[in-house]
Motif scaffolding. Structure first.
Motif: not given
Length: 558
Positions: A53-57, A75, A78-80, A154, A158, A326
């Motif tokens: 999972s990769k954050p929006l960047y 992010r 939350r998302d990494f 976590s 997942r 990031y």
């Protein structure tokens, strides 16, 4: 309406789907709707892609005002998610566990529904297990124990979410399925006081939310002795694939012999109705899990998993390589050995601490209007913001057993067998890391190429041309990913490579036909050029440039 005819709209939580049966490719998994409705057995490459999972960047976001960039940094938490070798091993264990548990439970066997209800109840209340339609599975379950913050819960969630939580069965090979709701997995927390009654009620409430039953409402006032068989019955009737009990170390707080009673009950679930059970907890859970429950699982093919903090090795470097992309500070700093050493020293290889420390450091840099993060800033933030866990980190840093033992969440005594197993695991870790790197490759070349190509295709560029241009641009700017707008560079290259006919679509000619924007009546009207470019998702400036209305300033120099 029978007890099994729950309306679909009652399902309110979890991911559910209508059963789609497919060949599981293994003979012992065939002719069982519970197994044939599961997703395919994934190889490790597919698992890596599903877990990552990769954050929006976007590099352009570093030009945003500080108050907006502070939100961008959020992010990361939350998302990494960066897959590691132990994550692949856990996915494989769960995949085998769920399927092996279903091998002996086939709802298409005669009188399955009646016997599931009756026998699941009697196996607990009267110990009557003869004739129960299940073969004791070889994979009874396992315990996942490890340091706090290493990502046990976590990661497990997942992986579980890669499966639908509820599968709705209607017809299988032309026959009605007597167990219409298959609950593939259920994850609950052990109550803080280690209460058996609390655990049972948590289970019944979770089941109610998934399948629309009323177990909790009907049984909320009953005693633990009455609730245990009802819990077993619900698990059998709804074809529960695996039960995950988190925070199992809370059983240490249970009074009298309640902990032993709970673990014995879990063993009964395993040995009678064939329900695999996974327990999750910190190192404090080890004394609780020793004894009968551990002995009962020794024949299990999965084996318990112990997650220690990461070592400063290639996997630690791999984690930071993924994280380091990031950065929303004005300047992006490259990951070097100094940063690798400082991040390890301040987090002691605890992944959750490392991620949060990286995020907190960026917040501090932005707040103080610093252009970039530094090793000194990381140390300062760790000192100021990690005060609650600092004593535990200091204990790990010291390497002294007596100091570490003071913190039950981070301590584990390691036997010779554990040591030998770890050596073998480290070899497998290296092999898995190769697979992960090949799939995600944080040199970013292939990944970036694919992303740019997809964007070009969306903008109207033909696929073959898009692939070629994306690859050329990614290779050309491989060391400048965050300073160059790769999408625009690739688009420019694609337009240059287009045929004269394709270019002509952007250059107005008197013989062209087609719609014009309001007010655009002449073929050389700039509005018409912009409108045609917009159809291909090309910015107005680029469209005008291609049509030779925008000149390079250098042409007029000298």
């Amino acid at each position: 309406m029978s007890d099994f005819d729950f309306p679909i709209f009652h399902i309110s939580r979890g991911v559910f789907m209508e059963a789609e049966y497919q060949d599981p490719l293994l003979e012992d998994y065939q002719n069982n709707p519970l197994l044939e409705a599961l997703p395919p057995i994934w190889d490790e490459k597919t698992v890596v892609q599903k877990l990552a999972s990769k954050p929006l960047y976007k590099s352009s976001e570093r030009n945003l005002p500080v108050h907006l960039r502070l939100h961008c940094v959020q992010r990361i938490s939350r998302d990494f998610f960066q897959p590691l070798s132990k994550h692949l091993e856990l996915e494989q264990s769960l995949s085998r566990l769920i399927r092996d548990g279903y091998v002996g439970r086939n709802p298409m066997t005669p009188n399955y529904a009646f016997r599931a209800r009756k026998d699941a109840y009697e196996l607990i209340t009267k110990g009557m297990t003869n004739g129960y339609p299940v073969n004791t599975p070889t994979s009874a379950g396992f315990a996942l124990v490890g340091i706090s913050g290493i990502g046990k819960s976590s990661t497990l969630l997942r992986i579980l979410q890669m499966y639908p939580q509820v599968i709705i069965h209607r017809k299988y090979k032309g026959q009605d399925v007597p167990a219409p709701y298959q609950v593939v997995w259920l994850k609950i927390d052990c109550p803080h006081d280690g209460s058996i009654r609390g655990l049972c009620l948590n289970f019944l409430l979770a089941m109610d939310r998934l399948v629309g039953s009323k177990y909790f409402k009907k049984n909320a006032t009953k005693s633990p002795d009455e609730l245990l068989p009802i819990m077993a019955q619900a698990a059998a009737v709804h074809c529960l694939g695996v039960l995950v009990i988190d925070e199992i170390q809370n059983l240490e707080e249970a009074k009298d012999d309640r902990a032993s009673q709970m673990l014995n009950f879990l063993v009964q679930l395993v040995n009678t109705i064939g329900l695999p059970v996974v327990t999750v907890g910190t190192y404090k859970a080890l004394p609780v899990l020793n004894g009968e429950f551990r002995n009962a699982r020794r024949a299990s093919g999965q084996g318990d998993a112990t997650w220690h903090h990461l070592k400063k090795d290639e996997e630690w470097d791999w984690l930071l390589q993924g994280l380091w992309k990031y950065q929303w500070t004005n300047n992006k700093v490259e990951l070097d050995q100094t940063f690798i050493d400082v991040m390890f020293e301040e987090s002691q290889g605890i992944t959750d601490v490392a991620v949060k420390l990286f995020m907190l450091t960026q917040w501090r840099a932005l707040d103080k209007e610093m252009n970039q993060i530094t090793t000194e800033l990381i140390r300062s933030v760790a000192k100021d913001r990690l005060t609650l866990i600092r004593p535990a980190l200091e204990a790990l840093r010291s390497g002294k057993k007596k100091e570490i033992e003071k913190f039950g969440d981070i301590y584990s005594s390691v036997s010779i067998d554990d040591y030998l197993s770890r050596i073998e695991a480290e070899q497998k870790q290296s092999e898995r890391l190769v697979i992960i790197r090949n799939e995600l490759g944080y040199d970013l070349l292939e990944q970036t190429s694919n992303e740019i190509s997809a964007w070009l295709v969306g903008a109207g560029v033909e696929k073959t041309l898009a692939d070629r241009c994306a690859k050329e641009v990614a290779q050309l700017y491989m060391n400048e990913f965050d300073t160059v707008d790769l999408h625009q560079e690739a688009l420019k290259l694609a337009l240059k490579k287009q045929t004269a006919t394709e270019k002509a679509n952007l250059i107005p000619k008197s013989r062209r036909t087609g719609s014009k924007p309001p007010g655009a009546t002449e073929p050389n009207d700039l509005r018409l050029i912009v409108a045609q470019g917009k159809k291909k998702k090309i910015p107005a400036y680029e469209a005008l440039k291609i049509a030779t209305y925008v000149k390079n300033p250098l042409e007029f120099s000298g």
